[in-house]
Scaffold this motif. Structure first.
Motif, mmCIF file in Angstrom:
data_model
loop_
_atom_site.group_PDB
_atom_site.id
_atom_site.type_symbol
_atom_site.label_atom_id
_atom_site.label_comp_id
_atom_site.label_asym_id
_atom_site.label_seq_id
_atom_site.Cartn_x
_atom_site.Cartn_y
_atom_site.Cartn_z
ATOM 1 N N ALA A 1 27.384 18.912 -7.216
ATOM 2 C CA ALA A 1 27.008 19.478 -5.926
ATOM 3 C C ALA A 1 27.491 20.920 -5.805
ATOM 4 C CB ALA A 1 27.580 18.627 -4.784
ATOM 5 N N ALA A 2 28.688 21.192 -6.324
ATOM 6 C CA ALA A 2 29.196 22.565 -6.297
ATOM 7 C C ALA A 2 28.308 23.495 -7.116
ATOM 8 C CB ALA A 2 30.635 22.602 -6.820
ATOM 9 N N ASP A 3 27.829 22.999 -8.250
ATOM 10 C CA ASP A 3 26.940 23.815 -9.085
ATOM 11 C C ASP A 3 25.584 24.025 -8.413
ATOM 12 O OD1 ASP A 3 28.953 23.975 -10.923
ATOM 13 O OD2 ASP A 3 28.070 22.567 -12.348
ATOM 14 N N ALA A 4 25.101 23.005 -7.704
ATOM 15 C CA ALA A 4 23.843 23.163 -6.965
ATOM 16 C C ALA A 4 23.994 24.208 -5.862
ATOM 17 C CB ALA A 4 23.413 21.820 -6.381
ATOM 18 N N ALA A 5 25.141 24.202 -5.176
ATOM 19 C CA ALA A 5 25.387 25.204 -4.129
ATOM 20 C C ALA A 5 25.474 26.604 -4.733
ATOM 21 C CB ALA A 5 26.673 24.865 -3.380
ATOM 22 N N TRP A 6 26.134 26.704 -5.896
ATOM 23 C CA TRP A 6 26.189 28.004 -6.572
ATOM 24 C C TRP A 6 24.770 28.481 -6.909
ATOM 25 C CZ3 TRP A 6 24.041 29.245 -11.206
ATOM 26 C CH2 TRP A 6 24.272 30.553 -11.660
ATOM 27 N N ALA A 7 23.938 27.572 -7.385
ATOM 28 C CA ALA A 7 22.575 27.945 -7.762
ATOM 29 C C ALA A 7 21.781 28.443 -6.567
ATOM 30 C CB ALA A 7 21.870 26.755 -8.410
ATOM 31 N N ALA A 8 21.962 27.796 -5.405
ATOM 32 C CA ALA A 8 21.271 28.263 -4.197
ATOM 33 C C ALA A 8 21.759 29.652 -3.804
ATOM 34 C CB ALA A 8 21.481 27.265 -3.060
ATOM 35 N N ASP A 9 23.058 29.901 -3.947
ATOM 36 C CA ASP A 9 23.583 31.245 -3.697
ATOM 37 C C ASP A 9 22.957 32.263 -4.654
ATOM 38 O OD1 ASP A 9 25.295 30.472 -1.637
ATOM 39 O OD2 ASP A 9 27.036 30.241 -2.954
ATOM 40 N N GLU A 10 22.803 31.856 -5.911
ATOM 41 C CA GLU A 10 22.235 32.750 -6.919
ATOM 42 C C GLU A 10 20.777 33.074 -6.608
ATOM 43 O OE1 GLU A 10 22.039 35.027 -10.536
ATOM 44 O OE2 GLU A 10 23.592 34.479 -9.093
ATOM 45 N N VAL A 11 20.035 32.094 -6.080
ATOM 46 C CA VAL A 11 18.647 32.352 -5.660
ATOM 47 C C VAL A 11 18.616 33.430 -4.583
ATOM 48 C CG1 VAL A 11 16.692 31.360 -4.409
ATOM 49 C CG2 VAL A 11 17.706 30.111 -6.324
ATOM 50 N N VAL A 12 19.500 33.316 -3.613
ATOM 51 C CA VAL A 12 19.554 34.322 -2.540
ATOM 52 C C VAL A 12 19.874 35.693 -3.124
ATOM 53 C CG1 VAL A 12 20.760 35.025 -0.445
ATOM 54 C CG2 VAL A 12 20.185 32.618 -0.786
ATOM 55 N N ARG A 13 20.797 35.733 -4.074
ATOM 56 C CA ARG A 13 21.169 37.012 -4.689
ATOM 57 C C ARG A 13 19.991 37.624 -5.445
ATOM 58 N NH1 ARG A 13 22.661 39.460 -9.216
ATOM 59 N NH2 ARG A 13 22.257 37.637 -10.532
ATOM 60 N N ARG A 14 19.244 36.788 -6.165
ATOM 61 C CA ARG A 14 18.147 37.304 -6.990
ATOM 62 C C ARG A 14 16.888 37.614 -6.185
ATOM 63 N NH1 ARG A 14 17.664 33.880 -12.653
ATOM 64 N NH2 ARG A 14 19.900 33.854 -13.191
ATOM 65 N N TYR A 15 16.545 36.711 -5.270
ATOM 66 C CA TYR A 15 15.217 36.766 -4.661
ATOM 67 C C TYR A 15 15.222 37.035 -3.165
ATOM 68 C CZ TYR A 15 14.018 34.404 -9.057
ATOM 69 O OH TYR A 15 13.862 34.071 -10.372
ATOM 70 N N GLY A 16 16.385 37.009 -2.555
ATOM 71 C CA GLY A 16 16.438 37.259 -1.113
ATOM 72 C C GLY A 16 16.155 36.010 -0.298
ATOM 73 N N ASP A 17 15.600 36.219 0.874
ATOM 74 C CA ASP A 17 15.400 35.133 1.843
ATOM 75 C C ASP A 17 14.096 34.402 1.554
ATOM 76 O OD1 ASP A 17 15.540 33.476 4.018
ATOM 77 O OD2 ASP A 17 14.915 34.990 5.476
ATOM 78 N N VAL A 18 14.141 33.473 0.594
ATOM 79 C CA VAL A 18 12.970 32.652 0.262
ATOM 80 C C VAL A 18 13.360 31.183 0.414
ATOM 81 C CG1 VAL A 18 12.031 34.386 -1.326
ATOM 82 C CG2 VAL A 18 13.509 32.551 -2.208
ATOM 83 N N PRO A 19 12.401 30.317 0.761
ATOM 84 C CA PRO A 19 12.734 28.889 0.901
ATOM 85 C C PRO A 19 13.035 28.255 -0.447
ATOM 86 C CG PRO A 19 10.367 29.241 1.170
ATOM 87 C CD PRO A 19 10.998 30.597 1.116
ATOM 88 N N VAL A 20 14.014 27.353 -0.441
ATOM 89 C CA VAL A 20 14.458 26.681 -1.661
ATOM 90 C C VAL A 20 14.302 25.174 -1.488
ATOM 91 C CG1 VAL A 20 16.433 26.217 -3.165
ATOM 92 C CG2 VAL A 20 16.093 28.512 -2.228
ATOM 93 N N CYS A 21 13.730 24.537 -2.504
ATOM 94 C CA CYS A 21 13.695 23.082 -2.578
ATOM 95 C C CYS A 21 14.627 22.643 -3.692
ATOM 96 C CB CYS A 21 12.281 22.574 -2.858
ATOM 97 S SG CYS A 21 12.182 20.776 -3.104
ATOM 98 N N LEU A 22 15.524 21.711 -3.380
ATOM 99 C CA LEU A 22 16.384 21.102 -4.391
ATOM 100 C C LEU A 22 15.709 19.828 -4.878
ATOM 101 C CD1 LEU A 22 19.839 21.443 -2.577
ATOM 102 C CD2 LEU A 22 18.859 22.975 -4.299
ATOM 103 N N ALA A 23 15.403 19.762 -6.169
ATOM 104 C CA ALA A 23 14.700 18.608 -6.735
ATOM 105 C C ALA A 23 15.573 18.004 -7.822
ATOM 106 C CB ALA A 23 13.346 19.033 -7.298
ATOM 107 N N GLY A 24 16.136 16.824 -7.550
ATOM 108 C CA GLY A 24 17.085 16.244 -8.475
ATOM 109 C C GLY A 24 16.713 14.848 -8.921
#
Length: 253
Positions: free
Chosen positions: A87-110
């Motif tokens: 879960a911590a790694d998933a949260a890091w990944a969502a942070d990384e999306v914001v850093r790379r792409y800005g304010d875009v919607p994210v779907c977590l698919a696990g």
């Protein structure tokens, strides 16, 4: 000779599945299966096998809209109790999306333990939807707090589980969905009758359902009638929705 410190492991995002969109307008983070307890580093190919077909399907479906699909590579294979590493790694990944792409919607698919990671991390500010396939969830324990669901408020959530799954108990995902539905009406759950953990018997239908849900959640596409009905139906109907054979045969592939 000076002692060399062990390098700190870091999670990372895999390369975009399929062609890189010219302008990214939405992201799917693919969360592979994992283990309940393990400090070992995942094997890259084996770890991502459970989500690559799903990722390719979603990347193809959302190419024209600018969807980018990335596999999350965990620091280690295990959830590891209170550490909740995946879960911590998933949260890091969502942070990384914001850093790379800005304010875009994210779907977590696990998938499996990755499904649990997506559900646990669904409250991240960038996340608008969670897809959990055969999620691994802990057994009910009166001595431990139940798996949280309040973080899912305001998100669209789809859980899919095979009724013959002998590795992750489908009844546990039903119970979590029932608790989540009380706080958030945008929760539904499909049952794949007679299918097992890998959802191989109805693979095409499961991938079509995933595409239907994700494109609707991320881009506002009209979803199919069964998905609309599942969201609208009161429990337990919308949480035990059967996935019909041939579902999605008319969806774009």
């Amino acid at each position: 000779m000076a002692h060399q410190a062990t390098p700190v492991r870091r999670a990372r995002l895999g390369r975009t599945l399929g062609p890189e969109p010219t302008a990214v307008s939405g992201v799917v983070l693919l969360l592979p299966n994992g283990d309940e307890n393990s400090g070992r580093r995942p094997s890259p190919m084996l770890a991502t096998a459970s989500v690559r077909a799903l990722g390719r399907r979603l990347a193809r479906a959302g190419r024209d809209e600018g969807l980018s699909a990335h596999v999350v590579h965990y620091r280690c294979r295990g959830w590891n109790g209170g550490e909740a590493n995946l879960a911590a790694d998933a949260a890091w990944a969502a942070d990384e999306v914001v850093r790379r792409y800005g304010d875009v919607p994210v779907c977590l698919a696990g998938v499996g333990m990755g499904g649990r990671a997506g559900l646990r991390t669904g409250g991240h500010v960038a996340v608008n939807s969670v897809l959990a396939l055969a999620p691994w969830l802990p057994e009910d324990d009166v001595a431990a707090p139940p798996e949280p669901v309040k973080q899912l408020v305001g998100r669209q959530v789809l859980i899919v589980h095979g009724t013959n799954d002998e590795r992750t108990d489908p009844e546990l995902s039903f119970r979590l969905a029932a608790r989540a539905k009380k706080a958030n009406r945008d929760v539904c759950r499909f049952e794949v009758h007679a299918d097992g953990h890998g959802l191989h018997q109805y693979r095409d239908e499961v991938l079509a359902l995933a595409e239907d849900f994700v494109m609707g959640a991320v881009y506002g596409r009209a979803v199919s009638r069964p998905v609309r009905d599942a969201f609208a139906a009161p429990p337990p109907l919308g949480l035990r929705m059967p996935l019909a054979a041939g579902f999605g045969s008319s969806l774009r592939r």
